[in-house]
Design an enzyme around this catalytic site. Sequence first.
Site, short mmCIF file in Angstrom:
data_model
loop_
_atom_site.label_atom_id
_atom_site.label_comp_id
_atom_site.label_asym_id
_atom_site.label_seq_id
_atom_site.Cartn_x
_atom_site.Cartn_y
_atom_site.Cartn_z
N GLY A 1 0.78 -1.22 0.00
CA GLY A 1 0.00 0.00 0.00
C GLY A 1 0.82 1.27 0.00
N GLU B 1 3.55 -2.37 8.35
CA GLU B 1 4.69 -3.01 7.69
C GLU B 1 5.96 -2.72 8.47
OE1 GLU B 1 3.37 -3.43 3.04
OE2 GLU B 1 4.31 -1.57 3.61
N HIS C 1 13.84 -7.36 -1.25
CA HIS C 1 12.66 -7.67 -0.44
C HIS C 1 12.88 -9.04 0.19
CE1 HIS C 1 8.57 -8.28 0.89
NE2 HIS C 1 8.28 -7.04 0.54
N ARG D 1 13.56 -3.85 6.26
CA ARG D 1 13.84 -4.89 5.26
C ARG D 1 15.28 -5.31 5.11
NH1 ARG D 1 10.05 -2.81 0.50
NH2 ARG D 1 8.21 -3.18 1.76
N HIS E 1 14.37 -5.68 -5.26
CA HIS E 1 13.02 -5.14 -5.22
C HIS E 1 12.95 -3.67 -5.60
CE1 HIS E 1 8.90 -4.88 -3.84
NE2 HIS E 1 9.20 -3.96 -2.94
N GLU F 1 10.50 5.85 -9.10
CA GLU F 1 11.67 5.04 -8.72
C GLU F 1 12.94 5.41 -9.50
OE1 GLU F 1 10.69 0.93 -8.16
OE2 GLU F 1 12.81 0.36 -7.96
N ARG G 1 14.89 2.42 1.97
CA ARG G 1 13.52 2.93 1.90
C ARG G 1 12.62 2.25 2.93
NH1 ARG G 1 8.68 1.12 -0.84
NH2 ARG G 1 9.86 -0.60 -1.73
P1 FAD Z 1 6.75 1.98 -12.65
O1 FAD Z 1 5.45 1.83 -11.99
O2 FAD Z 1 7.66 0.81 -12.67
O3 FAD Z 1 6.54 2.49 -14.13
C1 FAD Z 1 7.64 2.63 -15.02
C2 FAD Z 1 7.10 2.79 -16.41
O4 FAD Z 1 8.15 3.14 -17.31
C3 FAD Z 1 6.48 1.53 -16.99
O5 FAD Z 1 5.32 1.90 -17.67
C4 FAD Z 1 7.54 1.04 -17.98
O6 FAD Z 1 7.03 0.26 -19.02
C5 FAD Z 1 8.06 2.36 -18.48
N1 FAD Z 1 9.39 2.33 -19.09
C6 FAD Z 1 10.55 1.88 -18.56
N2 FAD Z 1 11.55 2.06 -19.44
C7 FAD Z 1 11.02 2.63 -20.55
C8 FAD Z 1 11.53 3.03 -21.80
N3 FAD Z 1 12.81 2.87 -22.13
N4 FAD Z 1 10.69 3.58 -22.71
C9 FAD Z 1 9.37 3.74 -22.43
N5 FAD Z 1 8.83 3.35 -21.26
C10 FAD Z 1 9.64 2.81 -20.33
N6 FAD Z 1 5.89 0.44 -3.16
C11 FAD Z 1 5.07 0.91 -2.21
O7 FAD Z 1 5.16 2.08 -1.83
N7 FAD Z 1 4.10 0.08 -1.69
C12 FAD Z 1 3.93 -1.20 -2.08
O8 FAD Z 1 3.05 -1.89 -1.60
C13 FAD Z 1 4.81 -1.72 -3.06
N8 FAD Z 1 4.72 -3.01 -3.47
C14 FAD Z 1 5.50 -3.44 -4.51
C15 FAD Z 1 5.34 -4.73 -5.00
C16 FAD Z 1 6.07 -5.17 -6.10
C17 FAD Z 1 5.88 -6.56 -6.63
C18 FAD Z 1 7.01 -4.29 -6.69
C19 FAD Z 1 7.82 -4.73 -7.88
C20 FAD Z 1 7.21 -3.01 -6.19
C21 FAD Z 1 6.46 -2.58 -5.09
N9 FAD Z 1 6.62 -1.29 -4.59
C22 FAD Z 1 5.78 -0.83 -3.61
C23 FAD Z 1 7.50 -0.33 -5.25
C24 FAD Z 1 6.65 0.55 -6.17
O9 FAD Z 1 5.63 -0.23 -6.76
C25 FAD Z 1 7.46 1.19 -7.28
O10 FAD Z 1 8.64 1.75 -6.77
C26 FAD Z 1 6.63 2.27 -7.95
O11 FAD Z 1 5.43 1.71 -8.44
C27 FAD Z 1 7.41 2.92 -9.05
O12 FAD Z 1 6.53 3.72 -9.80
P2 FAD Z 1 7.09 4.43 -11.10
O13 FAD Z 1 5.94 5.12 -11.72
O14 FAD Z 1 8.30 5.19 -10.77
O15 FAD Z 1 7.59 3.21 -12.01
C1 SIN Z 2 5.16 -5.20 0.21
O1 SIN Z 2 3.94 -5.25 0.07
O2 SIN Z 2 5.79 -5.94 0.98
C2 SIN Z 2 5.93 -4.24 -0.61
C3 SIN Z 2 5.83 -2.93 0.01
C4 SIN Z 2 6.88 -2.00 -0.52
O3 SIN Z 2 7.70 -2.35 -1.37
O4 SIN Z 2 6.92 -0.87 -0.03
#
Ligand code: FAD
Ligand code: SIN
Length: 520
Positions: A47, A112, A239, A285, A346, A370, A381
């Site tokens: 979340g 968490e 993770h 973590r 992760h 990210e 983090r």
């Molecule tokens: P992303 O959501 O990864 O989006 C990146 C986008 O960039 C994607 O659309 C991708 O296709 C695109 N892209 C990449 N390279 C290129 C390119 N060269 N050209 C065009 N497009 C490109 N965080 C929390 O705070 N809470 C949680 O509960 C949590 N759970 C998680 C569970 C999992 C399984 C994972 C993997 C991560 C989790 N995280 C969590 C971390 C969090 O989800 C991510 O850090 C966050 O969603 C990142 O968002 P973003 O928009 O920066 O990147």
């Molecule tokens: C998880 O649900 O354990 C992931 C949460 C996070 O990456 O912050």
Amino acid sequence: MYKSDFLVIGSGLAGLFFSLKAAESGKVIIVTKDKMMESSTRYAQGGIASVMNLDTDSFENHISDTLVAGDGLCNREAVELMVRDAPNLINELISFGVQFTKKENGLDLGREGGHSNNRIVHAVDATGFEVESVMLRKAKEHPNITILEHHFAMDLLTEHHLGRKVSKSSETQCFGAYVYDKKKSEVRRVVSKVTILASGGIGHVYQYTTNPKVATGDGIAMAYRAKAKISNMEFVQFHPTSLTLEGANSFLISEALRGFGGILRNSAGEPFMEEYDDRKDLAPRDIVARAIDDQLKKRGDKSVYLDVTHLDSASVKKEFPTIYEKCLSFGLDITKNQIPVVPAAHYLCGGVETDLHGKTSIQRLFACGEAACTGVHGANRLASNSLLEALYFAKKASEKASEEFSGYRNEVNIPAWDESNTFNTKEWILISHNRNELKQIMWNYVGIVRSNLRLERALRRLTLLHEEIEEFYERTSVSVPLCELRNLTSVAYLIIQFAMNRTENRGLHYNLDHDTSKVW
Ligand code: FAD
Ligand code: SIN
């Protein structure tokens, strides 16, 4: 050539939230390399951290928990601003139509690791899916937003592409990006007044990762090639609990399960976390991941086990339907059997350095989510602070970019992509071999536990790979796997260099040749 006010690279939460806000002042093109839904955001489970009840929690506690996890390297101002804005951001998501899990008197707040209070706003155990779906629906409806799926951003456009030299990297400007249309196999120039890197993480630089396939660090590698400032790359978060069952592909088992009462046990059935930290299974973590690594090495086991069999089974099924169903699809009923888990790469705490408005060291280039290093996470983090960071800095970046973009014009003299003297090789197998080799090097030598010898070995092997890949790239026509491999190599190089330069153990960076006495 496409022209726009804002070019957004990535359709995860950071890219979409930025776009929805910036679209109120100008035209937005989002390029995204796979289907628009595909992103780490989509798979987020636990979340979004936010203080929602000032009677039972406080901003000071959330700030303090974030600073403690960050182990002295957080930017306190960034943390304070983000934490205090969190409830507004959550309420804004709710106003967009996001349905978070509720209880009688408001939102249900989960727990968490590293949090001193229940403050995780969630949509059962599929928070990311809910948030990403709503954001995408709104972005698709917006008349000022165009989403180009299956468009891969290859390189940022800068003075370099105009044949001009700049004397200082801070004078470099970004004019958009070369983008490869995967369906038509054509490279397009997308010129923009402002460009936003929202391209997510780097998980696939490691052999085992919770991240989807799109997480290959493209944005960070592009920014590095354009000479943007990059920071904190040594801080890769592993993770502690990814599912390790045949075919499970590192599926995440959310930390929220431990927040709900789950206990980690070794193969002898012993709950081992009390040996390592007073906070036991809810320690931050890095500590839990290192403890698991230690157990696996000491005992020669392939996994440890997360035990939720003592919890009320109806509640486990109700609160964690995604995890329950996923495990059941592999024949594992988690209400009756322990879950075999191992750590997996992760999250990257570092990335393209930004100020408090998401501005990078390159003019007209912003970063959020990210891919960015905003100073919020420091050396580690805190759980569920990532989606919050994506929201807060996407908002700040959109405010600044909307203020600035009208002062720029689109640069239309960018030359078309030059494919002369390149050919379509028959040696594509080399790419997958190199990719596997790279992922293994990083997992074995630059993982949870590092040493000087391991880092030096990794650097030597990587240098060789880098030479091969660059040579291949120069003479080969555009291919996404090759571009990704090149980007992964740059990211791996940055992680190793930053790890070598850090001569202490701090947060996620743990080197056996430095003082290990502080750690346990
Ligand atoms: P992303 O959501 O990864 O989006 C990146 C986008 O960039 C994607 O659309 C991708 O296709 C695109 N892209 C990449 N390279 C290129 C390119 N060269 N050209 C065009 N497009 C490109 N965080 C929390 O705070 N809470 C949680 O509960 C949590 N759970 C998680 C569970 C999992 C399984 C994972 C993997 C991560 C989790 N995280 C969590 C971390 C969090 O989800 C991510 O850090 C966050 O969603 C990142 O968002 P973003 O928009 O920066 O990147
Ligand atoms: C998880 O649900 O354990 C992931 C949460 C996070 O990456 O912050």
